[in-house]
Design a protein around this motif. Sequence first.
Motif, mmCIF file in Angstrom:
data_model
loop_
_atom_site.group_PDB
_atom_site.id
_atom_site.type_symbol
_atom_site.label_atom_id
_atom_site.label_comp_id
_atom_site.label_asym_id
_atom_site.label_seq_id
_atom_site.Cartn_x
_atom_site.Cartn_y
_atom_site.Cartn_z
ATOM 1 N N LEU A 56 -1.156 -61.644 -38.650
ATOM 2 C CA LEU A 56 -2.127 -61.618 -37.568
ATOM 3 C C LEU A 56 -2.159 -60.251 -36.884
ATOM 4 C CD1 LEU A 56 -4.095 -63.301 -35.736
ATOM 5 C CD2 LEU A 56 -2.114 -63.714 -34.287
ATOM 6 N N LEU A 57 -0.968 -59.706 -36.594
ATOM 7 C CA LEU A 57 -0.890 -58.394 -35.940
ATOM 8 C C LEU A 57 -1.495 -57.307 -36.825
ATOM 9 C CD1 LEU A 57 2.679 -58.612 -34.374
ATOM 10 C CD2 LEU A 57 0.498 -58.675 -33.168
ATOM 11 N N ALA A 58 -1.229 -57.386 -38.129
ATOM 12 C CA ALA A 58 -1.820 -56.404 -39.048
ATOM 13 C C ALA A 58 -3.342 -56.516 -39.035
ATOM 14 C CB ALA A 58 -1.285 -56.624 -40.464
ATOM 15 N N GLY A 59 -3.859 -57.747 -39.015
ATOM 16 C CA GLY A 59 -5.302 -57.935 -38.963
ATOM 17 C C GLY A 59 -5.910 -57.406 -37.681
ATOM 18 N N ILE A 60 -5.237 -57.631 -36.544
ATOM 19 C CA ILE A 60 -5.724 -57.096 -35.269
ATOM 20 C C ILE A 60 -5.707 -55.567 -35.303
ATOM 21 C CG2 ILE A 60 -5.177 -56.895 -32.805
ATOM 22 C CD1 ILE A 60 -4.230 -59.809 -32.902
ATOM 23 N N GLY A 61 -4.673 -54.993 -35.933
ATOM 24 C CA GLY A 61 -4.618 -53.534 -36.087
ATOM 25 C C GLY A 61 -5.818 -53.010 -36.848
ATOM 26 N N VAL A 62 -6.194 -53.698 -37.923
ATOM 27 C CA VAL A 62 -7.376 -53.303 -38.700
ATOM 28 C C VAL A 62 -8.630 -53.402 -37.832
ATOM 29 C CG1 VAL A 62 -8.855 -53.947 -40.639
ATOM 30 C CG2 VAL A 62 -6.371 -53.933 -40.926
ATOM 31 N N PHE A 67 -12.967 -50.794 -34.790
ATOM 32 C CA PHE A 67 -13.708 -50.651 -33.538
ATOM 33 C C PHE A 67 -13.678 -49.201 -33.040
ATOM 34 C CE2 PHE A 67 -13.411 -50.636 -28.830
ATOM 35 C CZ PHE A 67 -14.721 -50.994 -28.548
ATOM 36 N N ALA A 68 -12.505 -48.545 -33.194
ATOM 37 C CA ALA A 68 -12.348 -47.185 -32.662
ATOM 38 C C ALA A 68 -13.007 -46.133 -33.539
ATOM 39 C CB ALA A 68 -10.856 -46.871 -32.492
ATOM 40 N N THR A 69 -12.992 -46.332 -34.851
ATOM 41 C CA THR A 69 -13.447 -45.284 -35.766
ATOM 42 C C THR A 69 -14.711 -45.655 -36.531
ATOM 43 O OG1 THR A 69 -12.131 -46.088 -37.629
ATOM 44 C CG2 THR A 69 -11.045 -44.582 -36.079
ATOM 45 N N THR A 326 -11.065 -60.358 -37.836
ATOM 46 C CA THR A 326 -12.361 -60.721 -37.250
ATOM 47 C C THR A 326 -12.324 -60.846 -35.732
ATOM 48 O OG1 THR A 326 -11.865 -63.060 -37.656
ATOM 49 C CG2 THR A 326 -13.143 -61.903 -39.338
ATOM 50 N N THR A 327 -11.172 -60.585 -35.108
ATOM 51 C CA THR A 327 -11.114 -60.628 -33.645
ATOM 52 C C THR A 327 -12.069 -59.587 -33.062
ATOM 53 O OG1 THR A 327 -8.812 -61.373 -33.631
ATOM 54 C CG2 THR A 327 -9.623 -60.323 -31.618
ATOM 55 N N PRO A 328 -13.025 -60.006 -32.221
ATOM 56 C CA PRO A 328 -14.010 -59.061 -31.666
ATOM 57 C C PRO A 328 -13.379 -58.237 -30.534
ATOM 58 C CG PRO A 328 -14.434 -61.263 -30.832
ATOM 59 C CD PRO A 328 -13.286 -61.389 -31.792
ATOM 60 N N ILE A 329 -12.773 -57.112 -30.893
ATOM 61 C CA ILE A 329 -12.031 -56.311 -29.921
ATOM 62 C C ILE A 329 -12.915 -55.897 -28.746
ATOM 63 C CG2 ILE A 329 -10.736 -54.172 -29.588
ATOM 64 C CD1 ILE A 329 -9.258 -56.268 -31.205
ATOM 65 N N ASP A 330 -14.156 -55.482 -29.021
ATOM 66 C CA ASP A 330 -15.034 -55.042 -27.933
ATOM 67 C C ASP A 330 -15.342 -56.190 -26.970
ATOM 68 O OD1 ASP A 330 -16.329 -56.302 -30.005
ATOM 69 O OD2 ASP A 330 -18.208 -55.194 -29.757
ATOM 70 N N ALA A 412 -15.281 -64.719 -27.200
ATOM 71 C CA ALA A 412 -14.196 -63.827 -26.794
ATOM 72 C C ALA A 412 -13.048 -64.603 -26.179
ATOM 73 C CB ALA A 412 -14.733 -62.795 -25.800
ATOM 74 N N MET A 413 -13.359 -65.618 -25.362
ATOM 75 C CA MET A 413 -12.309 -66.417 -24.706
ATOM 76 C C MET A 413 -11.460 -67.171 -25.722
ATOM 77 S SD MET A 413 -14.679 -67.775 -21.577
ATOM 78 C CE MET A 413 -13.566 -69.058 -21.011
ATOM 79 N N VAL A 414 -12.117 -67.788 -26.703
ATOM 80 C CA VAL A 414 -11.363 -68.552 -27.708
ATOM 81 C C VAL A 414 -10.501 -67.622 -28.559
ATOM 82 C CG1 VAL A 414 -11.570 -69.987 -29.774
ATOM 83 C CG2 VAL A 414 -12.972 -70.487 -27.760
ATOM 84 N N PHE A 415 -11.060 -66.483 -28.984
ATOM 85 C CA PHE A 415 -10.264 -65.532 -29.760
ATOM 86 C C PHE A 415 -9.106 -64.993 -28.908
ATOM 87 C CE2 PHE A 415 -13.552 -65.437 -32.986
ATOM 88 C CZ PHE A 415 -12.874 -65.046 -34.133
#
Length: 595
Positions: A56-62, A67-69, A326-330, A412-415
């Motif tokens: 999960l952490l690796a996926g959030i990192g991706v 999002f940043a680049t 797929t976590t919508p960081i923005d 966003a809340m559920v994620f």
Amino acid sequence: MTGIEPLLADLAVQSGQQGATIQEILLDLLPIALIAAGVGVFVAKVGKFPYTIALLLAGIGVSIIRFATGQFGIEIALSHDLILLVLLPPLLFEGAATTDLERLRRNLAPILALAAVGLVTSVAVVGFVGNWAFSLVGTDFTILLALLFAAMALPTDPVSVLALFKELGAPDRLSVLVEGESLVNDGVGVVIFTAFLGFVASETAPSELFSASGLGSLAVEILVVSGGGLLVGLVAGYAVYSVMINLDEHMTEIVLTLILTYGSFLLAEHYLHVSGVIATVVAGLFIGNRGTEYAMSPQTKISVFNALETMAFLVNTFIFLMIGVTTPIDQVADNAELIVVAIVLVLLARAVAVYPITAVVNRFIDPAIPRKYQHVMWWGGLHGSIPIALVLGLPPTLESGAAFPLREELRAMVFGVAAFSLVVQGLTMSNLMDRLDIVTRSDAEELYELLIGRRRAVEEALDAAERLKRRGDLPREVYEDFTGEYEREQEDLQEAIAALLSSNPELRRERLLVGERQVLQQEKSALMDAIRAGVITDDVGDRLLNEVNLKLEQVRNGETTVERDEEGYAEFWRSQAQEFGLDVEAEGDRRAMMD
């Protein structure tokens, strides 16, 4: 092929590649496989770090990098149907099939109370309090939207719980309580979500929902959908069991198991419109318990459960990594205040569900659920793939054609709740259990498993040597050297097991009850065969079956019918034989008289 083809087809549709070839789909899957392999190597090197949470952490990192680049995007997207139809059934089935039905039965009252009453209570708490709390951060949440969010976010996720508890090696009873609740309450949660989604989509006034007829129809729908799923699971499980009991071909039985895994879910969910989650869980419990005892050879058991374990591992790897990706960081960043309020409410509602309901249930069960177990049940109520699947199923518009209200905020809340639950709660679970002094697995239990495993291997080696000698493939001299060495090890292992059980009475008692239950089940099966074959009359057979059932009930209550120094259970045939004039005094009684 049964599990891979629908996965690839759904992936192609979700990626917008209607004409995509298998090669293109596999190329999309390759980055996921590479990341998963890298995470696996990391976890193997680091040691005690949950593999699923690392994914999960690796996926959030991706997701953060993308999002940043704007680079390193993975084209495959999770969808409501991909999670519920392709990924969830094998995880539910494998989790249910490896659950001990007897332990589940002994803890059924607290599991059902938490899965049904607890979930409804917690949804109500988040709905009514959230209607006020979310407005404090400037978002106009109606009572129906707050209830809809609660129905999505609150079901505890069997995928996450099963994965974490297996890695931590939680105590059996605690595992059954948390995993059992997770396996059951998703069916209820999906029904509640569907009902609230219908009210929101049709723009129904809240007063209609909270009327006597509205609440009554909701309760009836929950009962019908849950009961229908239970019935479908039983019928489908029995149908496959009936085929397997007359079959001894482990590869075909693997295929039958996979058909049951997806077939029970699809039959319930899409044809009969009842709970596919409950149907799959019930089918898994049936095959994993009755099926393994009566319909599977040892080779088949190993093959079927290895196949299920491998499939569950691959699906777990994909789903946890993709939740992160797929976590919508923005959206999470833009709605940070809402997410913090949502996390606090979810934890509060979980506490309201666990502690009062467990306190009430403890008045009627023995042994009671310890307070330290309740703390783990509160903090261990993880929310992952099920909430993600539900929020991804929100339609873009209402029935009137207007945009669905606060759809991005809800997503966003559920994620955000899922990420907090899996990362923060998941990573601190081991520390919490250590602080509460909850022993995951004792040294004695680990040593017992080691000795039993080695003894089985030695016994199989001796049997193989005997077969080779009979076929003439093993010279007598080599055979004697070989068996001499292994027989000495077999004796040493038996002495070690006896010494371990002698010095650990609790372990001995547990193994005695487990073995006794299995032997009594075989007794029952033999009696039923004898009645069907006409060896004994129905009258005599019923009396003998009733006696075996009484013994089974005694064992289920934690009382053994086998004692070392005296007869643990006085079978009725002894009194009948003595009345006839036969001397059938029990060996234990004779020893007592001699002493």
